[in-house]
Motif scaffolding. Structure first.
Motif, mmCIF file in Angstrom:
data_model
loop_
_atom_site.group_PDB
_atom_site.id
_atom_site.type_symbol
_atom_site.label_atom_id
_atom_site.label_comp_id
_atom_site.label_asym_id
_atom_site.label_seq_id
_atom_site.Cartn_x
_atom_site.Cartn_y
_atom_site.Cartn_z
ATOM 1 N N ILE A 45 3.373 -4.455 -14.765
ATOM 2 C CA ILE A 45 2.035 -3.851 -14.832
ATOM 3 C C ILE A 45 1.039 -4.449 -13.827
ATOM 4 O O ILE A 45 0.396 -3.695 -13.103
ATOM 5 C CB ILE A 45 1.515 -3.828 -16.284
ATOM 6 C CG1 ILE A 45 2.309 -2.737 -17.046
ATOM 7 C CG2 ILE A 45 0.014 -3.491 -16.346
ATOM 8 C CD1 ILE A 45 2.037 -2.666 -18.515
ATOM 9 N N PRO A 46 0.899 -5.759 -13.725
ATOM 10 C CA PRO A 46 -0.080 -6.235 -12.721
ATOM 11 C C PRO A 46 0.279 -5.840 -11.294
ATOM 12 O O PRO A 46 -0.581 -5.353 -10.547
ATOM 13 C CB PRO A 46 -0.050 -7.762 -12.901
ATOM 14 C CG PRO A 46 0.458 -7.983 -14.286
ATOM 15 C CD PRO A 46 1.426 -6.869 -14.554
ATOM 16 N N VAL A 47 1.534 -6.023 -10.905
ATOM 17 C CA VAL A 47 1.910 -5.706 -9.517
ATOM 18 C C VAL A 47 1.774 -4.205 -9.259
ATOM 19 O O VAL A 47 1.306 -3.777 -8.195
ATOM 20 C CB VAL A 47 3.344 -6.200 -9.201
ATOM 21 C CG1 VAL A 47 3.781 -5.744 -7.805
ATOM 22 C CG2 VAL A 47 3.407 -7.722 -9.297
ATOM 23 N N THR A 48 2.139 -3.392 -10.231
ATOM 24 C CA THR A 48 2.005 -1.938 -10.070
ATOM 25 C C THR A 48 0.529 -1.543 -9.974
ATOM 26 O O THR A 48 0.160 -0.674 -9.181
ATOM 27 C CB THR A 48 2.709 -1.208 -11.225
ATOM 28 O OG1 THR A 48 4.091 -1.592 -11.236
ATOM 29 C CG2 THR A 48 2.607 0.307 -11.076
ATOM 30 N N THR A 49 -0.300 -2.190 -10.776
ATOM 31 C CA THR A 49 -1.742 -1.912 -10.714
ATOM 32 C C THR A 49 -2.284 -2.205 -9.320
ATOM 33 O O THR A 49 -2.939 -1.359 -8.694
ATOM 34 C CB THR A 49 -2.492 -2.766 -11.753
ATOM 35 O OG1 THR A 49 -1.995 -2.445 -13.055
ATOM 36 C CG2 THR A 49 -3.989 -2.506 -11.706
ATOM 37 N N TYR A 50 -2.002 -3.394 -8.811
ATOM 38 C CA TYR A 50 -2.491 -3.750 -7.468
ATOM 39 C C TYR A 50 -1.898 -2.828 -6.414
ATOM 40 O O TYR A 50 -2.572 -2.419 -5.473
ATOM 41 C CB TYR A 50 -2.128 -5.191 -7.117
ATOM 42 C CG TYR A 50 -2.754 -6.239 -7.997
ATOM 43 C CD1 TYR A 50 -4.091 -6.172 -8.368
ATOM 44 C CD2 TYR A 50 -2.014 -7.329 -8.447
ATOM 45 C CE1 TYR A 50 -4.666 -7.141 -9.175
ATOM 46 C CE2 TYR A 50 -2.582 -8.311 -9.247
ATOM 47 C CZ TYR A 50 -3.909 -8.210 -9.610
ATOM 48 O OH TYR A 50 -4.472 -9.180 -10.400
ATOM 49 N N GLY A 51 -0.616 -2.518 -6.573
ATOM 50 C CA GLY A 51 0.070 -1.684 -5.594
ATOM 51 C C GLY A 51 -0.540 -0.294 -5.517
ATOM 52 O O GLY A 51 -0.788 0.234 -4.426
ATOM 53 N N ILE A 52 -0.777 0.308 -6.690
ATOM 54 C CA ILE A 52 -1.368 1.654 -6.702
ATOM 55 C C ILE A 52 -2.770 1.618 -6.094
ATOM 56 O O ILE A 52 -3.144 2.498 -5.310
ATOM 57 C CB ILE A 52 -1.393 2.220 -8.138
ATOM 58 C CG1 ILE A 52 0.036 2.537 -8.584
ATOM 59 C CG2 ILE A 52 -2.286 3.456 -8.237
ATOM 60 C CD1 ILE A 52 0.136 3.025 -10.037
ATOM 61 N N LEU A 53 -3.549 0.593 -6.449
ATOM 62 C CA LEU A 53 -4.907 0.510 -5.886
ATOM 63 C C LEU A 53 -4.865 0.356 -4.367
ATOM 64 O O LEU A 53 -5.645 0.989 -3.649
ATOM 65 C CB LEU A 53 -5.679 -0.632 -6.542
ATOM 66 C CG LEU A 53 -6.043 -0.378 -8.013
ATOM 67 C CD1 LEU A 53 -6.617 -1.640 -8.651
ATOM 68 C CD2 LEU A 53 -7.032 0.775 -8.144
ATOM 69 N N SER A 54 -3.951 -0.459 -3.860
ATOM 70 C CA SER A 54 -3.832 -0.607 -2.396
ATOM 71 C C SER A 54 -3.427 0.704 -1.752
ATOM 72 O O SER A 54 -3.980 1.110 -0.717
ATOM 73 C CB SER A 54 -2.789 -1.672 -2.043
ATOM 74 O OG SER A 54 -3.220 -2.945 -2.444
ATOM 75 N N LEU A 55 -2.442 1.358 -2.341
ATOM 76 C CA LEU A 55 -1.967 2.633 -1.802
ATOM 77 C C LEU A 55 -3.106 3.648 -1.744
ATOM 78 O O LEU A 55 -3.355 4.259 -0.696
ATOM 79 C CB LEU A 55 -0.839 3.149 -2.709
ATOM 80 C CG LEU A 55 -0.336 4.582 -2.507
ATOM 81 C CD1 LEU A 55 0.199 4.795 -1.107
ATOM 82 C CD2 LEU A 55 0.766 4.902 -3.516
ATOM 83 N N LEU A 56 -3.812 3.810 -2.862
ATOM 84 C CA LEU A 56 -4.838 4.858 -2.922
ATOM 85 C C LEU A 56 -6.049 4.517 -2.058
ATOM 86 O O LEU A 56 -6.609 5.390 -1.384
ATOM 87 C CB LEU A 56 -5.296 5.070 -4.369
ATOM 88 C CG LEU A 56 -4.221 5.498 -5.378
ATOM 89 C CD1 LEU A 56 -4.849 5.699 -6.751
ATOM 90 C CD2 LEU A 56 -3.492 6.748 -4.930
ATOM 91 N N THR A 57 -6.459 3.247 -2.081
ATOM 92 C CA THR A 57 -7.642 2.863 -1.310
ATOM 93 C C THR A 57 -7.351 2.921 0.191
ATOM 94 O O THR A 57 -8.273 3.048 1.000
ATOM 95 C CB THR A 57 -8.129 1.467 -1.731
ATOM 96 O OG1 THR A 57 -8.289 1.453 -3.160
ATOM 97 C CG2 THR A 57 -9.464 1.111 -1.101
ATOM 98 N N GLY A 58 -6.065 2.857 0.529
ATOM 99 C CA GLY A 58 -5.669 2.924 1.931
ATOM 100 C C GLY A 58 -6.150 4.175 2.652
ATOM 101 O O GLY A 58 -6.199 4.193 3.882
#
Lengths: 199, 199
Positions: free
Chosen positions: A153-166
């Motif tokens: 959950i934490p890594v997926t949360t950060y990953g999705i935020l990085s992907l979308l904010t990109g």
């Protein structure tokens, strides 16, 4: 000083915030002097202090205002949306759409965390965690219900935020894709990944 | 001046690059003076010019060195790997692993693009496009072979790079997850997405 919407003082304060954001984006916090800022809004340097206490206070206001506006808008987008799949969908749609036009805000928020004094930085980190936590809660709920496969959950949360904010790094309003197409691509990436082909 | 590995001059030049990267990370390009840099490496300001021509030349060297080292390391990681699925896998593994310990380099490369003079910035953008193109080619090959479902090659390329590079924002060597676990989570996110659960 009380801010009256539409009053001269309020319009000046807003002009200072807008110019400050732009100057920090272009030159960095260290590279922007209050003299530059006064000049950008057509004030004498001394008059700036009627509106902002210090350069640090301005940076903190810019960064915290972005986080608060973002979080309030997310809460509005999620209000009344039930179930983790629908909430994840609403999150992705909101976060991508919101950020398409927030390149400057995101850049300043990320690049000038270093320039915040410790108490200010801690306050911003708390606002960020609160935002991240909303996505983490959706993922946890979806995983618990057996509706989402979330590897961590934490890594997926950060990953999705990085992907979308990109999207801030490449989006141009005059570009090839419409907003809803960009949203749809990101929903597919997050929900379905790349495995398997249509061919 | 020729750089002889291990010579006094080469060691000084390397110390200047390391200190320059750190100071730009901490204070920004505008916020770093060459006087700060000289002091950080124990030189007189005038002696710095035996090693670097200008602050701009130092920034360009730091940013271009990062891109070249990254691209060379990717090419080594992909060498001899055949087929788009295996190449995507090798790309993800490489990019995540490489970036875990490159927080400072990534931050400076992203935050100080604005500080590069136009020709230098264009040279860096060309290096970036060459790196991105390697991933885009893998995605295109996989889509064409019917092995990957790629909703849009440019957007997917940027999205994957944002997702994977995002590890720099949270990774701590002493953290909860080992490097191979972090790589595995990112491979799952990219290949499989979140749809469906194990529950």
């Amino acid at each position: 000083m009380a801010r009256t919407a539409g009053s001269h003082g309020a319009r000046t304060a807003e002009a200072i915030r807008r110019a400050g954001l732009r100057l920090i984006f272009e030159r960095g916090y260290e590279g922007m002097t209050l003299r530059d800022l006064a000049q950008a809004v057509g004030l004498q340097p001394g008059s700036l202090y009627n509106h902002i206490a210090t350069k640090q206070a301005l940076l903190f206001e810019l960064v915290s205002e972005h986080m608060r506006t973002l979080t309030d808008a997310l809460d509005a987008a999620l209000a009344g949306v039930e179930g983790p799949l629908a909430r994840l969908d609403a999150f992705v749609t909101f976060h991508v759409s919101y950020h398409l036009t927030r390149k400057v805000e995101v850049f300043v928020n990320n690049s000038e965390l270093r320039s915040l004094e410790p108490d200010n930085r801690e306050a911003i980190m708390a606002l960020r965690r609160a935002y991240e936590q909303r996505l983490a809660a959706i993922l946890a709920e979806g995983a618990q219900a057996g509706l989402l496969a979330v590897p961590d959950i934490p890594v997926t949360t950060y990953g999705i935020l990085s992907l979308l904010t990109g999207v801030v790094t490449w989006y141009r309003p005059e570009g090839r894709l419409a907003e809803d197409e960009i949203v749809a691509i990101h929903r597919r990436l997050i929900l379905d990944g790349l495995r398997g082909g249509g061919g």
